[in-house]
Design a protein around this motif. Structure first.
Motif, PDB file in Angstrom:
ATOM      1  N   TYR A   6     102.614  28.571  -7.405  1.00  0.00           N
ATOM      2  CA  TYR A   6     102.769  27.221  -6.845  1.00  0.00           C
ATOM      3  C   TYR A   6     103.937  26.486  -7.484  1.00  0.00           C
ATOM      4  O   TYR A   6     104.775  25.893  -6.790  1.00  0.00           O
ATOM      5  N   GLU A   7     104.018  26.531  -8.808  1.00  0.00           N
ATOM      6  CA  GLU A   7     105.086  25.810  -9.505  1.00  0.00           C
ATOM      7  C   GLU A   7     106.463  26.368  -9.179  1.00  0.00           C
ATOM      8  O   GLU A   7     107.397  25.620  -8.865  1.00  0.00           O
ATOM      9  N   TYR A   8     106.615  27.686  -9.247  1.00  0.00           N
ATOM     10  CA  TYR A   8     107.929  28.285  -9.026  1.00  0.00           C
ATOM     11  C   TYR A   8     108.361  28.179  -7.572  1.00  0.00           C
ATOM     12  O   TYR A   8     109.538  27.921  -7.282  1.00  0.00           O
ATOM     13  N   VAL A   9     107.427  28.342  -6.651  1.00  0.00           N
ATOM     14  CA  VAL A   9     107.768  28.239  -5.228  1.00  0.00           C
ATOM     15  C   VAL A   9     108.102  26.797  -4.866  1.00  0.00           C
ATOM     16  O   VAL A   9     109.098  26.540  -4.169  1.00  0.00           O
ATOM     17  N   SER A  10     107.284  25.846  -5.317  1.00  0.00           N
ATOM     18  CA  SER A  10     107.563  24.442  -5.005  1.00  0.00           C
ATOM     19  C   SER A  10     108.865  23.990  -5.662  1.00  0.00           C
ATOM     20  O   SER A  10     109.636  23.220  -5.070  1.00  0.00           O
ATOM     21  N   GLY A  11     109.147  24.492  -6.873  1.00  0.00           N
ATOM     22  CA  GLY A  11     110.417  24.170  -7.527  1.00  0.00           C
ATOM     23  C   GLY A  11     111.600  24.713  -6.755  1.00  0.00           C
ATOM     24  O   GLY A  11     112.632  24.029  -6.589  1.00  0.00           O
ATOM     25  N   TRP A  12     111.466  25.953  -6.254  1.00  0.00           N
ATOM     26  CA  TRP A  12     112.546  26.552  -5.465  1.00  0.00           C
ATOM     27  C   TRP A  12     112.764  25.794  -4.156  1.00  0.00           C
ATOM     28  O   TRP A  12     113.902  25.544  -3.752  1.00  0.00           O
ATOM     29  N   LEU A  13     111.664  25.383  -3.513  1.00  0.00           N
ATOM     30  CA  LEU A  13     111.776  24.657  -2.242  1.00  0.00           C
ATOM     31  C   LEU A  13     112.423  23.289  -2.452  1.00  0.00           C
ATOM     32  O   LEU A  13     113.264  22.860  -1.654  1.00  0.00           O
ATOM     33  N   GLN A  14     112.050  22.604  -3.528  1.00  0.00           N
ATOM     34  CA  GLN A  14     112.638  21.300  -3.800  1.00  0.00           C
ATOM     35  C   GLN A  14     114.130  21.412  -4.113  1.00  0.00           C
ATOM     36  O   GLN A  14     114.927  20.554  -3.758  1.00  0.00           O
ATOM     37  N   LYS A  15     114.493  22.517  -4.765  1.00  0.00           N
ATOM     38  CA  LYS A  15     115.898  22.721  -5.135  1.00  0.00           C
ATOM     39  C   LYS A  15     116.758  23.115  -3.935  1.00  0.00           C
ATOM     40  O   LYS A  15     117.913  22.675  -3.815  1.00  0.00           O
ATOM     41  N   ASN A  16     116.194  23.918  -3.032  1.00  0.00           N
ATOM     42  CA  ASN A  16     116.996  24.466  -1.938  1.00  0.00           C
ATOM     43  C   ASN A  16     116.777  23.792  -0.602  1.00  0.00           C
ATOM     44  O   ASN A  16     117.495  24.072   0.365  1.00  0.00           O
ATOM     45  N   TRP A  17     115.754  22.954  -0.502  1.00  0.00           N
ATOM     46  CA  TRP A  17     115.487  22.285   0.762  1.00  0.00           C
ATOM     47  C   TRP A  17     115.553  20.770   0.595  1.00  0.00           C
ATOM     48  O   TRP A  17     115.175  20.005   1.442  1.00  0.00           O
TER      49      TRP A  17
END
Length: 261
Positions: free
Chosen positions: A250-261
């Motif tokens: 959850y943390e790594y995916v949400s962090g990636w989405l916030q960074k790239n989207w």
């Protein structure tokens, strides 16, 4: 779950311990006996996790507008996410428990869909049918997620981060492991009550386990307080590391989405 539905030493089908449970199921039902009721959780797992983490984010955003402290708001958001998740998952739990409580061989059992139809035809969609044990499920998921999210994010913010990616990963994993373990220990009486209510009643046609707290009180009075913690070891083995993995994803995916989207 097999431990949680048995009713003390007087139950003729009682398992002595975890290894005895494995041996008995394998001897009487074969390897497929370990996979009874597997379809409902598979079908429910994706929407269940999606509901848990999506609603947690929404409750967290809404509570950020209130005067609650950040730590309390995270716990309350977890409680709200757990209650919402319970409403979604409870019908699947009813079908799963009814299948797992059946000690016939795997190939002799009805399918998950046939079992669901059987429950609906007999008792409908309400509190005696497909939503049996809803209060206990609300307690199980609400308490678990309140501690799960609240403990993880509060402790994670209190412990200094590490510049080393591997150590940082281990730091988060360890906190998640402790979070899942503590949550499992605290919410298991609700889990036992849910299994008793949703599982087969001791006397056919007679409802002994009716409501969440009535069931807890009855189990405590008849079998002692340790009966409210039946199945704790398998639960911790599943939700301790499993809970840690879920939070990290959850943390790594949400962090990636916030960074790239």
């Amino acid at each position: 779950m097999a431990f949680q539905i048995q009713r003390g030493n007087s139950d003729p089908n009682s398992y002595k311990n975890l290894s005895d449970c494995f041996r008995t199921i394998f001897r009487n039902e074969g390897i497929s006996g370990f996979y009874k009721g597997i379809l409902p959780p598979i079908v429910a797992e994706t929407p269940k996790r999606a509901v848990k983490f999506f609603t947690f984010e929404q409750y967290k955003k809404a509570l950020s507008l209130t005067p609650l402290s950040a730590g309390v708001a995270l716990s309350v958001a977890g409680l709200g996410a757990g209650l919402t998740e319970a409403v979604v998952v409870n019908p699947f739990e009813v079908v799963k428990v009814s299948l797992q409580a059946n000690r016939d061989a795997f190939k002799e059992q009805p399918s998950s869909f046939a079992q669901a139809r059987r429950i609906i035809n007999a008792d409908g969609f309400g509190r005696r049918g497909l939503n049996k044990g809803l209060t206990s499920t609300l307690g199980r998921h609400g308490v678990f997620n309140m501690i799960y999210f609240g403990f993880y994010f509060n402790v994670k913010d209190a412990i200094p981060t590490s510049p080393d990616p591997t150590l940082e990963f281990m730091r988060k994993f360890a906190i998640g492991l402790v979070s899942g373990t503590i949550s499992s220990c605290v919410n298991i009486p609700f889990d036992v009550a849910k299994s008793r209510i949703q599982g087969p009643q001791p006397v056919p046609g007679e409802i002994k386990y009716r409501t969440c707290f009535q069931t807890m009180a009855l189990v405590y009075r008849e079998e002692g307080y340790l009966a409210l913690y039946k199945g704790l070891v398998p639960k911790i083995m599943r939700l301790g590391p499993g809970g840690a993995v879920m939070l990290l994803v959850y943390e790594y995916v949400s962090g990636w989405l916030q960074k790239n989207w």
